[in-house]
Design a protein around this motif. Structure first.
Motif, PDB file in Angstrom:
ATOM      1  N   LYS A  21     -95.529 -17.635 -15.937  1.00  0.00           N
ATOM      2  CA  LYS A  21     -94.159 -18.095 -16.198  1.00  0.00           C
ATOM      3  C   LYS A  21     -93.140 -16.965 -16.067  1.00  0.00           C
ATOM      4  O   LYS A  21     -92.099 -17.140 -15.446  1.00  0.00           O
ATOM      5  N   ARG A  22     -93.456 -15.799 -16.605  1.00  0.00           N
ATOM      6  CA  ARG A  22     -92.505 -14.676 -16.524  1.00  0.00           C
ATOM      7  C   ARG A  22     -92.266 -14.266 -15.071  1.00  0.00           C
ATOM      8  O   ARG A  22     -91.134 -14.011 -14.659  1.00  0.00           O
ATOM      9  N   ILE A  23     -93.327 -14.221 -14.295  1.00  0.00           N
ATOM     10  CA  ILE A  23     -93.206 -13.860 -12.882  1.00  0.00           C
ATOM     11  C   ILE A  23     -92.319 -14.868 -12.155  1.00  0.00           C
ATOM     12  O   ILE A  23     -91.398 -14.497 -11.423  1.00  0.00           O
ATOM     13  N   LEU A  24     -92.587 -16.136 -12.372  1.00  0.00           N
ATOM     14  CA  LEU A  24     -91.849 -17.193 -11.667  1.00  0.00           C
ATOM     15  C   LEU A  24     -90.403 -17.301 -12.158  1.00  0.00           C
ATOM     16  O   LEU A  24     -89.519 -17.648 -11.383  1.00  0.00           O
ATOM     17  N   GLU A  25     -90.171 -16.989 -13.421  1.00  0.00           N
ATOM     18  CA  GLU A  25     -88.787 -16.983 -13.915  1.00  0.00           C
ATOM     19  C   GLU A  25     -87.984 -15.873 -13.247  1.00  0.00           C
ATOM     20  O   GLU A  25     -86.815 -16.065 -12.928  1.00  0.00           O
ATOM     21  N   ILE A  26     -88.597 -14.723 -13.042  1.00  0.00           N
ATOM     22  CA  ILE A  26     -87.922 -13.624 -12.343  1.00  0.00           C
ATOM     23  C   ILE A  26     -87.521 -14.064 -10.943  1.00  0.00           C
ATOM     24  O   ILE A  26     -86.452 -13.729 -10.451  1.00  0.00           O
ATOM     25  N   LEU A  27     -88.393 -14.847 -10.313  1.00  0.00           N
ATOM     26  CA  LEU A  27     -88.144 -15.330  -8.948  1.00  0.00           C
ATOM     27  C   LEU A  27     -87.325 -16.612  -8.924  1.00  0.00           C
ATOM     28  O   LEU A  27     -87.056 -17.149  -7.854  1.00  0.00           O
ATOM     29  N   GLN A  28     -86.957 -17.112 -10.104  1.00  0.00           N
ATOM     30  CA  GLN A  28     -86.194 -18.353 -10.247  1.00  0.00           C
ATOM     31  C   GLN A  28     -86.906 -19.513  -9.562  1.00  0.00           C
ATOM     32  O   GLN A  28     -86.313 -20.294  -8.803  1.00  0.00           O
ATOM     33  N   LYS A  29     -88.207 -19.622  -9.859  1.00  0.00           N
ATOM     34  CA  LYS A  29     -89.047 -20.673  -9.293  1.00  0.00           C
ATOM     35  C   LYS A  29     -89.598 -21.542 -10.415  1.00  0.00           C
ATOM     36  O   LYS A  29     -89.788 -21.094 -11.543  1.00  0.00           O
ATOM     37  N   ASP A  30     -89.903 -22.808 -10.071  1.00  0.00           N
ATOM     38  CA  ASP A  30     -90.489 -23.750 -11.009  1.00  0.00           C
ATOM     39  C   ASP A  30     -91.911 -23.320 -11.351  1.00  0.00           C
ATOM     40  O   ASP A  30     -92.672 -22.922 -10.465  1.00  0.00           O
ATOM     41  N   VAL A  31     -92.277 -23.397 -12.608  1.00  0.00           N
ATOM     42  CA  VAL A  31     -93.598 -22.970 -13.043  1.00  0.00           C
ATOM     43  C   VAL A  31     -94.679 -23.967 -12.615  1.00  0.00           C
ATOM     44  O   VAL A  31     -95.799 -23.575 -12.323  1.00  0.00           O
ATOM     45  N   GLU A  32     -94.340 -25.213 -12.563  1.00  0.00           N
ATOM     46  CA  GLU A  32     -95.341 -26.247 -12.280  1.00  0.00           C
ATOM     47  C   GLU A  32     -95.829 -26.249 -10.829  1.00  0.00           C
ATOM     48  O   GLU A  32     -97.012 -26.412 -10.570  1.00  0.00           O
ATOM     49  N   ARG A  33     -94.903 -26.099  -9.917  1.00  0.00           N
ATOM     50  CA  ARG A  33     -95.271 -26.190  -8.500  1.00  0.00           C
ATOM     51  C   ARG A  33     -94.178 -25.564  -7.662  1.00  0.00           C
ATOM     52  O   ARG A  33     -92.992 -25.723  -7.947  1.00  0.00           O
ATOM     53  N   GLY A  34     -94.586 -24.845  -6.616  1.00  0.00           N
ATOM     54  CA  GLY A  34     -93.566 -24.254  -5.768  1.00  0.00           C
ATOM     55  C   GLY A  34     -94.139 -23.459  -4.618  1.00  0.00           C
ATOM     56  O   GLY A  34     -95.348 -23.381  -4.418  1.00  0.00           O
ATOM     57  N   VAL A  35     -93.223 -22.852  -3.894  1.00  0.00           N
ATOM     58  CA  VAL A  35     -93.585 -22.055  -2.730  1.00  0.00           C
ATOM     59  C   VAL A  35     -92.593 -20.897  -2.595  1.00  0.00           C
ATOM     60  O   VAL A  35     -91.419 -21.038  -2.917  1.00  0.00           O
ATOM     61  N   ILE A  36     -93.114 -19.768  -2.159  1.00  0.00           N
ATOM     62  CA  ILE A  36     -92.270 -18.650  -1.749  1.00  0.00           C
ATOM     63  C   ILE A  36     -92.462 -18.560  -0.248  1.00  0.00           C
ATOM     64  O   ILE A  36     -93.569 -18.279   0.231  1.00  0.00           O
ATOM     65  N   THR A  37     -91.431 -18.867   0.493  1.00  0.00           N
ATOM     66  CA  THR A  37     -91.540 -18.887   1.946  1.00  0.00           C
ATOM     67  C   THR A  37     -91.622 -17.464   2.493  1.00  0.00           C
ATOM     68  O   THR A  37     -91.273 -16.498   1.807  1.00  0.00           O
ATOM     69  N   ALA A  38     -92.045 -17.362   3.732  1.00  0.00           N
ATOM     70  CA  ALA A  38     -92.122 -16.051   4.392  1.00  0.00           C
ATOM     71  C   ALA A  38     -90.761 -15.370   4.389  1.00  0.00           C
ATOM     72  O   ALA A  38     -90.669 -14.153   4.214  1.00  0.00           O
ATOM     73  N   VAL A  87    -101.653  -6.041 -22.596  1.00  0.00           N
ATOM     74  CA  VAL A  87    -101.698  -5.849 -21.146  1.00  0.00           C
ATOM     75  C   VAL A  87    -100.260  -5.765 -20.664  1.00  0.00           C
ATOM     76  O   VAL A  87     -99.464  -6.670 -20.912  1.00  0.00           O
ATOM     77  N   SER A  88     -99.928  -4.707 -19.976  1.00  0.00           N
ATOM     78  CA  SER A  88     -98.547  -4.517 -19.531  1.00  0.00           C
ATOM     79  C   SER A  88     -98.191  -5.517 -18.437  1.00  0.00           C
ATOM     80  O   SER A  88     -99.060  -6.045 -17.739  1.00  0.00           O
ATOM     81  N   PHE A  89     -96.905  -5.738 -18.293  1.00  0.00           N
ATOM     82  CA  PHE A  89     -96.425  -6.613 -17.229  1.00  0.00           C
ATOM     83  C   PHE A  89     -96.850  -6.075 -15.872  1.00  0.00           C
ATOM     84  O   PHE A  89     -97.280  -6.830 -15.001  1.00  0.00           O
ATOM     85  N   ALA A  90     -96.778  -4.771 -15.692  1.00  0.00           N
ATOM     86  CA  ALA A  90     -97.154  -4.152 -14.414  1.00  0.00           C
ATOM     87  C   ALA A  90     -98.610  -4.450 -14.070  1.00  0.00           C
ATOM     88  O   ALA A  90     -98.928  -4.766 -12.920  1.00  0.00           O
ATOM     89  N   THR A  91     -99.479  -4.380 -15.043  1.00  0.00           N
ATOM     90  CA  THR A  91    -100.895  -4.667 -14.815  1.00  0.00           C
ATOM     91  C   THR A  91    -101.108  -6.141 -14.517  1.00  0.00           C
ATOM     92  O   THR A  91    -101.861  -6.507 -13.620  1.00  0.00           O
ATOM     93  N   ARG A  92    -100.443  -6.987 -15.276  1.00  0.00           N
ATOM     94  CA  ARG A  92    -100.630  -8.433 -15.116  1.00  0.00           C
ATOM     95  C   ARG A  92    -100.097  -8.934 -13.772  1.00  0.00           C
ATOM     96  O   ARG A  92    -100.666  -9.811 -13.149  1.00  0.00           O
ATOM     97  N   VAL A  93     -98.998  -8.386 -13.292  1.00  0.00           N
ATOM     98  CA  VAL A  93     -98.366  -8.870 -12.072  1.00  0.00           C
ATOM     99  C   VAL A  93     -98.986  -8.256 -10.813  1.00  0.00           C
ATOM    100  O   VAL A  93     -98.781  -8.759  -9.712  1.00  0.00           O
ATOM    101  N   TYR A  94     -99.750  -7.170 -10.960  1.00  0.00           N
ATOM    102  CA  TYR A  94    -100.279  -6.432  -9.807  1.00  0.00           C
ATOM    103  C   TYR A  94    -100.973  -7.328  -8.762  1.00  0.00           C
ATOM    104  O   TYR A  94    -100.659  -7.223  -7.572  1.00  0.00           O
ATOM    105  N   PRO A  95    -101.900  -8.212  -9.146  1.00  0.00           N
ATOM    106  CA  PRO A  95    -102.551  -9.045  -8.117  1.00  0.00           C
ATOM    107  C   PRO A  95    -101.569  -9.944  -7.363  1.00  0.00           C
ATOM    108  O   PRO A  95    -101.690 -10.137  -6.150  1.00  0.00           O
ATOM    109  N   VAL A  96    -100.596 -10.489  -8.084  1.00  0.00           N
ATOM    110  CA  VAL A  96     -99.606 -11.358  -7.438  1.00  0.00           C
ATOM    111  C   VAL A  96     -98.739 -10.538  -6.486  1.00  0.00           C
ATOM    112  O   VAL A  96     -98.445 -10.978  -5.370  1.00  0.00           O
TER     113      VAL A  96
END
Length: 114
Positions: A21-38, A87-96
């Protein structure tokens, strides 16, 4: 609840919804379903990297520390659990973030909830 990030450029990443949720909120994307285009990837990477830098610049707040230690009582009894380590945000977001970089390199989108 889990969210699975998918892209043809990288392996799937599954994480708890509350963490995604935190990652997607930063990107202003819906948590339930979405896409980040190329086309959106460079800006998304920039936003996430800025959030990582910001999180590293600020120590964990007292409120977060209290939440992490909530299951320990006043006597210091750990209820047979190891002391929790945040777990830091940096560690949690790293794979994404790695997925976003791979998708950008291959010009593929990143999706979730589909």
């Amino acid at each position: 609840m889990l969210i699975t990030f998918k892209s043809k450029a990288a392996s799937e990443i599954t994480m708890y919804k509350e963490h995604a949720k935190r990652i997607l909120e930063i990107l202003q994307k819906d948590v339930e379903r979405g896409v980040i285009t190329a086309a959106e990837l460079p800006h998304a990477i920039e936003k996430i990297e800025a959030a990582v830098a910001d999180s590293k610049a600020h120590p964990i707040s007292d409120e977060v520390s209290r939440d992490v230690n909530a299951h320990h009582n006043a006597n210091g009894d750990d209820n047979e659990h190891e002391k929790p380590e945040p777990v830091s945000f940096a560690t949690r977001v790293y794979p994404v973030l790695e997925m976003l970089h791979a998708a950008h390199k291959m010009q593929r989108e990143v999706m979730w909830g589909v």
